[in-house]
Design an enzyme around this catalytic site. Structure first.
Site, PDB file in Angstrom:
ATOM      1  N   SER A  22      -7.813  -2.407   2.721  1.00 55.94           N
ATOM      2  CA  SER A  22      -8.803  -1.440   3.214  1.00 55.94           C
ATOM      3  C   SER A  22     -10.045  -1.401   2.323  1.00 55.94           C
ATOM      4  O   SER A  22     -11.048  -0.806   2.706  1.00 55.94           O
ATOM      5  CB  SER A  22      -8.172  -0.053   3.277  1.00 55.94           C
ATOM      6  OG  SER A  22      -7.838   0.380   1.970  1.00 55.94           O
ATOM      7  N   CYS A  84      -2.020  -5.021   1.413  1.00 59.09           N
ATOM      8  CA  CYS A  84      -2.177  -3.596   1.710  1.00 59.09           C
ATOM      9  C   CYS A  84      -0.796  -3.075   2.083  1.00 59.09           C
ATOM     10  O   CYS A  84      -0.222  -3.501   3.085  1.00 59.09           O
ATOM     11  CB  CYS A  84      -3.164  -3.427   2.867  1.00 59.09           C
ATOM     12  SG  CYS A  84      -3.213  -1.752   3.511  1.00 59.09           S
ATOM     13  N   ASN A  85      -0.288  -2.190   1.255  1.00 58.25           N
ATOM     14  CA  ASN A  85       1.054  -1.650   1.511  1.00 58.25           C
ATOM     15  C   ASN A  85       1.100  -0.903   2.843  1.00 58.25           C
ATOM     16  O   ASN A  85       2.083  -0.985   3.580  1.00 58.25           O
ATOM     17  CB  ASN A  85       1.437  -0.677   0.396  1.00 58.25           C
ATOM     18  CG  ASN A  85       1.670  -1.368  -0.934  1.00 58.25           C
ATOM     19  OD1 ASN A  85       2.801  -1.634  -1.305  1.00 58.25           O
ATOM     20  ND2 ASN A  85       0.608  -1.679  -1.663  1.00 58.25           N
ATOM     21  N   THR A  86       0.019  -0.177   3.146  1.00 56.14           N
ATOM     22  CA  THR A  86       0.015   0.676   4.336  1.00 56.14           C
ATOM     23  C   THR A  86       0.172  -0.137   5.620  1.00 56.14           C
ATOM     24  O   THR A  86       0.981   0.208   6.489  1.00 56.14           O
ATOM     25  CB  THR A  86      -1.293   1.508   4.366  1.00 56.14           C
ATOM     26  OG1 THR A  86      -1.425   2.176   3.110  1.00 56.14           O
ATOM     27  CG2 THR A  86      -1.284   2.514   5.493  1.00 56.14           C
ATOM     28  N   CYS A 194       0.663   1.203  -3.728  1.00 57.45           N
ATOM     29  CA  CYS A 194      -0.628   1.107  -3.029  1.00 57.45           C
ATOM     30  C   CYS A 194      -1.490   0.253  -3.939  1.00 57.45           C
ATOM     31  O   CYS A 194      -1.535   0.489  -5.158  1.00 57.45           O
ATOM     32  CB  CYS A 194      -1.254   2.480  -2.838  1.00 57.45           C
ATOM     33  SG  CYS A 194      -2.996   2.400  -2.330  1.00 57.45           S
ATOM     34  N   HIS A 196      -4.476   0.132  -4.557  1.00 57.15           N
ATOM     35  CA  HIS A 196      -5.539   0.808  -5.308  1.00 57.15           C
ATOM     36  C   HIS A 196      -5.033   1.435  -6.614  1.00 57.15           C
ATOM     37  O   HIS A 196      -5.813   1.664  -7.537  1.00 57.15           O
ATOM     38  CB  HIS A 196      -6.158   1.922  -4.457  1.00 57.15           C
ATOM     39  CG  HIS A 196      -7.101   1.452  -3.403  1.00 57.15           C
ATOM     40  ND1 HIS A 196      -6.679   0.869  -2.238  1.00 57.15           N
ATOM     41  CD2 HIS A 196      -8.461   1.477  -3.345  1.00 57.15           C
ATOM     42  CE1 HIS A 196      -7.733   0.573  -1.489  1.00 57.15           C
ATOM     43  NE2 HIS A 196      -8.829   0.923  -2.144  1.00 57.15           N
TER      44      HIS A 196
HETATM   45  N1  DGL Z   1      -4.668  -0.185  -0.613  1.00 54.08           N
HETATM   46  C1  DGL Z   1      -3.933   0.040   0.579  1.00 54.08           C
HETATM   47  C2  DGL Z   1      -2.455   0.133   0.318  1.00 54.08           C
HETATM   48  O1  DGL Z   1      -1.956  -0.635  -0.485  1.00 54.08           O
HETATM   49  C3  DGL Z   1      -4.495   1.139   1.495  1.00 54.08           C
HETATM   50  C4  DGL Z   1      -5.102   2.325   0.848  1.00 54.08           C
HETATM   51  C5  DGL Z   1      -5.863   3.214   1.832  1.00 54.08           C
HETATM   52  O2  DGL Z   1      -6.889   2.762   2.339  1.00 54.08           O
HETATM   53  O3  DGL Z   1      -5.407   4.330   2.076  1.00 54.08           O
HETATM   54  O4  DGL Z   1      -1.742   0.890   0.935  1.00 54.08           O
END
Ligand code: DGL
Length: 271
Positions: A22, A84-86, A194, A196
């Site tokens: 993201s 991206c984990n989500t 996540c 981030h």
């Molecule tokens: N960095 C992403 C993750 O690993 C998504 C973070 C987001 O945009 O909420 O889930």
């Protein structure tokens, strides 16, 4: 059938690899990957216009992922890394059979390694969507049902990273609050679930040892390396592979937030 064959024929071991997140988070994975496999040519897309993904519905996440994957398909990538984990938690199962390229989802690729850790209680910090999906606890417990997995959502942390707010009092309070909640369960390690969140380790380690945290990025990069080797898809270029970055908004902000994990060699294109 003909279209499928045409696409397959355009893909070879020196085709690029797509990275999808993201925003800047996926660079925590990309930097590990780049160090490990410098001969790979890479395209990175951060969907900065639509972040934070952790607060979006499954239908929205499917739509955003499809757009990104359609873009990567046009670039004839050999694989796409869902850094991206989500989206790995919510979208991978829906879209995994729809594309010609190989898809690597972060959670599913690292849960086996996590489940082998000699721990009884494992914490996971992740976005609300990842926590609601229970992707980490389901994945880990399907291999080792004796591990107690504590998943805690940190809704403000992605915004803190994307907006460079790490050192504000508000951000430090938000970080401390979630950490205290997690520590009340006495976890033996905490997965940064996540991409981030590794940006926040300098702040987290003011309250507790950084040894407590596991960033799955290096295990993930190594998983991809082994799988590309198995598929005979590792690049055989004798020079460094090219890299290009794409964002859906605010390229300057992306460059600035990215700095901690990756110094971009060229300016991101707006997609
Ligand atoms: N960095 C992403 C993750 O690993 C998504 C973070 C987001 O945009 O909420 O889930």
């Amino acid at each position: 059938m003909w279209r499928a064959l045409t696409i397959i024929s355009k893909i070879n071991k020196n085709s690029p690899i797509g990275f999808f997140d993201s925003g800047v988070g996926g660079l925590t994975v990309y930097s590990e990957f780049r160090n490990l496999l410098p001969a790979e040519s890479c395209l990175y897309f951060g969907d900065t216009k639509n972040m934070p993904y952790g607060e979006k519905t499954k239908d929205q996440l499917i739509e955003f992922s499809q757009k990104a994957f359609n873009f990567f398909e046009k670039q004839n990538v050999k694989a796409v890394v869902m850094a991206c984990n989500t989206t790995s938690a919510t979208v991978y199962d829906v879209l995994k059979n729809n594309y010609q390229f190989k898809l690597y989802p972060i959670i599913q690729s690292v849960t086996e390694i996590i489940a082998m850790l000699p721990y009884k209680t494992i914490g996971v910090f992740a976005t609300p969507a990842t926590v609601n999906s229970k992707a980490y606890s389901k994945g880990i417990n399907s291999i080792n049902p004796n591990i107690n997995v504590i998943e805690i959502a940190c809704p403000s942390w992605v915004k803190i990273v994307e907006n460079n707010l790490e050192e504000t009092l508000w951000a430090l309070d938000e970080i401390k609050l979630k950490l205290e909640e997690m520590l009340s369960y006495n976890p033996e390690c905490i997965i940064l679930g996540c991409t981030h969140y590794p940006y926040l380790v300098p702040q987290l380690k003011r309250f507790v040892s950084s040894k407590l945290f596991i960033n799955p990025a290096s295990a993930f990069a190594d998983y991809i390396r082994r799988d590309l080797m198995r598929l005979n898809l590792l690049s055989d270029l004798q020079v460094e592979g090219s890299e290009k970055f794409y964002v859906s908004s605010s390229p300057e902000k992306f460059v600035k937030s990215a700095e901690m994990f990756y110094k971009l060699s060229n300016r991101p294109y707006l997609l």
